[in-house]
Design an enzyme around this catalytic site. Structure first.
Site, PDB file in Angstrom:
ATOM      1  N   HIS A 268       0.876  -1.185   0.000  1.00  0.00           N
ATOM      2  CA  HIS A 268       0.000   0.000   0.000  1.00  0.00           C
ATOM      3  C   HIS A 268       0.908   1.229   0.000  1.00  0.00           C
ATOM      4  CE1 HIS A 268      -3.458   2.385   0.529  1.00  0.00           C
ATOM      5  NE2 HIS A 268      -3.823   2.083   1.756  1.00  0.00           N
ATOM      6  N   HIS A 307      -2.239  -2.285 -10.211  1.00  0.00           N
ATOM      7  CA  HIS A 307      -3.160  -1.686  -9.253  1.00  0.00           C
ATOM      8  C   HIS A 307      -4.407  -2.537  -9.173  1.00  0.00           C
ATOM      9  CE1 HIS A 307      -5.528   1.293  -7.143  1.00  0.00           C
ATOM     10  NE2 HIS A 307      -4.377   1.835  -6.826  1.00  0.00           N
ATOM     11  N   ASP A 363       2.713   5.515  -7.226  1.00  0.00           N
ATOM     12  CA  ASP A 363       3.938   5.408  -6.435  1.00  0.00           C
ATOM     13  C   ASP A 363       5.192   5.330  -7.279  1.00  0.00           C
ATOM     14  OD1 ASP A 363       2.690   5.365  -3.915  1.00  0.00           O
ATOM     15  OD2 ASP A 363       1.996   3.350  -4.360  1.00  0.00           O
TER      16      ASP A 363
HETATM   17  C1  COA Z   1      -0.981  -3.457  -6.481  1.00  0.00           C
HETATM   18  C2  COA Z   1      -1.119  -4.970  -6.441  1.00  0.00           C
HETATM   19  C3  COA Z   1      -1.017  -5.437  -4.995  1.00  0.00           C
HETATM   20  C4  COA Z   1      -2.493  -5.357  -7.039  1.00  0.00           C
HETATM   21  O1  COA Z   1      -2.606  -6.709  -6.989  1.00  0.00           O
HETATM   22  P1  COA Z   1      -3.878  -7.554  -7.510  1.00  0.00           P
HETATM   23  O2  COA Z   1      -4.897  -6.657  -8.098  1.00  0.00           O
HETATM   24  O3  COA Z   1      -4.271  -8.435  -6.390  1.00  0.00           O
HETATM   25  O4  COA Z   1      -3.263  -8.362  -8.722  1.00  0.00           O
HETATM   26  P2  COA Z   1      -2.718  -9.830  -8.666  1.00  0.00           P
HETATM   27  O5  COA Z   1      -1.794 -10.003  -7.503  1.00  0.00           O
HETATM   28  O6  COA Z   1      -3.895 -10.755  -8.761  1.00  0.00           O
HETATM   29  O7  COA Z   1      -1.882  -9.917 -10.007  1.00  0.00           O
HETATM   30  C5  COA Z   1      -2.406 -10.291 -11.277  1.00  0.00           C
HETATM   31  C6  COA Z   1      -1.266 -10.846 -12.152  1.00  0.00           C
HETATM   32  O8  COA Z   1      -0.305  -9.818 -12.422  1.00  0.00           O
HETATM   33  C7  COA Z   1       0.970 -10.132 -11.869  1.00  0.00           C
HETATM   34  N1  COA Z   1       1.465  -8.906 -11.222  1.00  0.00           N
HETATM   35  C8  COA Z   1       0.745  -8.029 -10.508  1.00  0.00           C
HETATM   36  N2  COA Z   1       1.512  -6.998 -10.146  1.00  0.00           N
HETATM   37  C9  COA Z   1       2.740  -7.242 -10.653  1.00  0.00           C
HETATM   38  C10 COA Z   1       3.941  -6.512 -10.623  1.00  0.00           C
HETATM   39  N3  COA Z   1       4.025  -5.339  -9.988  1.00  0.00           N
HETATM   40  N4  COA Z   1       5.039  -7.052 -11.244  1.00  0.00           N
HETATM   41  C11 COA Z   1       4.961  -8.221 -11.892  1.00  0.00           C
HETATM   42  N5  COA Z   1       3.817  -8.952 -11.960  1.00  0.00           N
HETATM   43  C12 COA Z   1       2.721  -8.462 -11.350  1.00  0.00           C
HETATM   44  C13 COA Z   1       0.695 -11.213 -10.840  1.00  0.00           C
HETATM   45  O9  COA Z   1       1.841 -12.049 -10.648  1.00  0.00           O
HETATM   46  C14 COA Z   1      -0.455 -11.953 -11.486  1.00  0.00           C
HETATM   47  O10 COA Z   1       0.068 -12.741 -12.535  1.00  0.00           O
HETATM   48  P3  COA Z   1      -0.577 -14.201 -12.830  1.00  0.00           P
HETATM   49  O11 COA Z   1      -1.982 -13.906 -13.290  1.00  0.00           O
HETATM   50  O12 COA Z   1       0.312 -14.770 -13.883  1.00  0.00           O
HETATM   51  O13 COA Z   1      -0.510 -14.945 -11.536  1.00  0.00           O
HETATM   52  C15 COA Z   1       0.002  -5.644  -7.302  1.00  0.00           C
HETATM   53  O14 COA Z   1      -0.075  -5.219  -8.636  1.00  0.00           O
HETATM   54  C16 COA Z   1       1.407  -5.383  -6.729  1.00  0.00           C
HETATM   55  O15 COA Z   1       1.861  -6.111  -5.852  1.00  0.00           O
HETATM   56  N6  COA Z   1       2.105  -4.306  -7.239  1.00  0.00           N
HETATM   57  C17 COA Z   1       3.395  -3.950  -6.715  1.00  0.00           C
HETATM   58  C18 COA Z   1       3.224  -3.161  -5.435  1.00  0.00           C
HETATM   59  C19 COA Z   1       2.693  -1.761  -5.666  1.00  0.00           C
HETATM   60  O16 COA Z   1       3.176  -1.040  -6.508  1.00  0.00           O
HETATM   61  N7  COA Z   1       1.696  -1.348  -4.850  1.00  0.00           N
HETATM   62  C20 COA Z   1       1.152  -0.005  -4.889  1.00  0.00           C
HETATM   63  C21 COA Z   1      -0.309   0.021  -5.107  1.00  0.00           C
HETATM   64  S1  COA Z   1      -0.850   1.711  -5.245  1.00  0.00           S
END
Ligand code: COA
Length: 436
Positions: A268, A307, A363
């Protein structure tokens, strides 16, 4: 059969049910009517991480993640970032509309006159180790504020709620700046009420021996833009924490400390800190392709990408990129910017990221700006918490007065052991227990 209803047949019993649809949703409690027999508790919906559950009705912030729209009270984020200030945006979030000139001046004046904190807060800050994480200090300091304002416990009194709201918005920059000064071993700087909200914050952060701190107008404005962009983001993890804790009717300082704790996590508010660490680890544009490959192989995630709701582009990321350019004109170019630009370029062309709709989020660039301002990475989540205070409070106020809200209490699907008898220690068989 009503048009706006859902017809469901329970194949376990063959019974049919009509569930009303309002605002594109069914009430989860309607499912409870679906039972196999009289002893059945009723059907529940299982929704870990609230992927498809609306937990409230809200008029504060609108997001359409598929097309990259973010609006506060109907106003597009782009227009607010362009023309508004943080305090005016906070007013909008809290009261539902933009203030008139007189209302805005009175609001700014009131916030300005609540910026000081009790002298004991200094001693609380001093109690932390020299290298304490400023976000840990911030969370603790916000919680401690509740002890200075015990009347804040009366959350059913509208006037009282408003007073605590003003206090919180006004005091969080002071606490944030003092956490930073403590880390640096520098004396705490008192608020300067002749400066604007962000100018005063810069003064409390960076003022040294000068009698008068003159904030750079470009940096002051850049911070206003960043604060406007971060002021609210509907039902995210920390807003949900604010509402959930607030639903117990605890005072807003305690609820806000909980929300800030939720923001501390790397998924987050801690993400911009993680972005900077990632960019420093990559170190050189030539290493970007290899790093992207490792992310695709699942070794780690690209921080600042992806996101939960924006599956097109984070509209805040676009604005922040322009703000970054303005800041670098003053501070000089951050060498990690080239790494960031290359990473963005490669990822946006790569099938892995395109097919998963992974775009830079807010971010991705905010960390580079904060670093250019001279802030250590540990301060980044604190920089997020300052403006988000307005959003948390808007969400909290809405929840408090919503007659439909009760204490938040999710259900569970129990998957543990059925009843079993206690076994005296000497009679227990040796076995491996997995840590839970
Ligand atoms: C933001 C976040 C938590 C959202 O997660 P989510 O909506 O639950 O998405 P998921 O975790 O289901 O990811 C979907 C797919 O994309 C991939 N993915 C998601 N974010 C990724 C990233 N930053 N880098 C590489 N792969 C990513 C996942 O591995 C998954 O792949 P798969 O379908 O092959 O398993 C996630 O994108 C993340 O961890 N980002 C990095 C942290 C970040 O920048 N957070 C700030 C948010 S404002």
């Amino acid at each position: 059969m009503a048009d706006d209803s859902l017809s469901v047949t329970d194949n376990r019993t063959g019974h049919a049910y009509e569930i009303p649809i309002a605002d594109g949703a069914i009430r989860a409690t309607e499912l409870r009517k679906i039972r196999v027999d009289d002893d059945d508790f009723g059907l529940m919906s299982y929704d870990p991480a609230f992927l498809n559950t609306a937990s409230c009705r809200s008029a504060v912030t609108f997001i359409d993640g598929d097309v990259g729209i973010l609006r506060y009270r109907g106003y597009p984020i782009e227009q607010l970032a362009d023309g508004s200030t943080y305090l005016e945006t906070a007013y909008l979030l809290l009261f539902g509309d933009l203030p008139t000139r007189d209302e805005r001046d009175a609001w700014v004046d009131e916030i300005t006159h609540h910026t000081f904190v009790h002298e004991s807060m200094k001693r609380l800050m001093e109690a932390f180790r020299y290298d304490a994480h400023p976000m840990g200090m911030f969370v603790s300091a916000v919680a401690a504020l509740s002890t200075f304002y015990p009347e804040a416990a009366d959350v059913d009194d509208a006037e009282n709620r408003l007073l605590q709201t003003k206090r919180l918005i006004a005091k969080v920059p002071t606490l944030a700046a003092w956490a930073y000064r403590h880390n640096r071993g520098l004396p705490y700087v008192y608020p300067d009420n002749d400066l604007g909200f962000t100018g005063n914050f810069l003064s409390m952060m960076f003022r040294m021996a000068e009698t008068r701190f003159e904030p750079d107008p470009v940096l002051e404005r850049a911070l206003e833009v960043l604060f406007v962009l971060h002021a609210d983001h509907e039902q995210n993890c920390s807003a949900n924490a604010m509402r959930s804790i607030g639903s117990s009717k605890v005072d807003p300082y305690s609820a806000l400390a909980g929300a800030a704790a939720a923001l501390y996590g790397p998924l987050h508010g801690g993400a911009n800190e993680a972005v900077l660490r990632m960019l420093a680890e990559i170190g050189d544009v030539r290493r970007v392709p290899e790093y992207v490959e490792r992310a695709k192989a699942g070794e780690f995630r690209l921080m600042g990408f992806g996101h939960r709701v924006y599956k097109n582009y984070d509209p805040r990321a676009r604005i922040i990129k322009d703000t970054a350019d303005a800041v670098f004109e003053v501070t000089g170019r951050n060498p990690l910017l080239d790494v960031a630009l290359e990473l963005e370029r490669i990822a946006l062309e790569d099938e892995y990221f395109v097919s998963r709709k992974l775009y830079p989020n807010v971010d991705f660039y905010s960390g580079l700006i904060y670093e250019a301002l001279g802030l250590p990475t540990a301060m980044f989540p604190v920089m997020f918490a300052i403006p988000r205070t307005a959003g948390w409070l808007a969400q909290w106020l809405e929840g408090i007065v919503d007659p439909e809200q009760k204490i938040a209490r999710p259900r569970q699907l129990f998957v543990g052991e059925d009843e079993r008898d206690y076994v005296p220690v000497g009679d227990r068989a040796l076995r491996e227990l997995a840590a839970v």
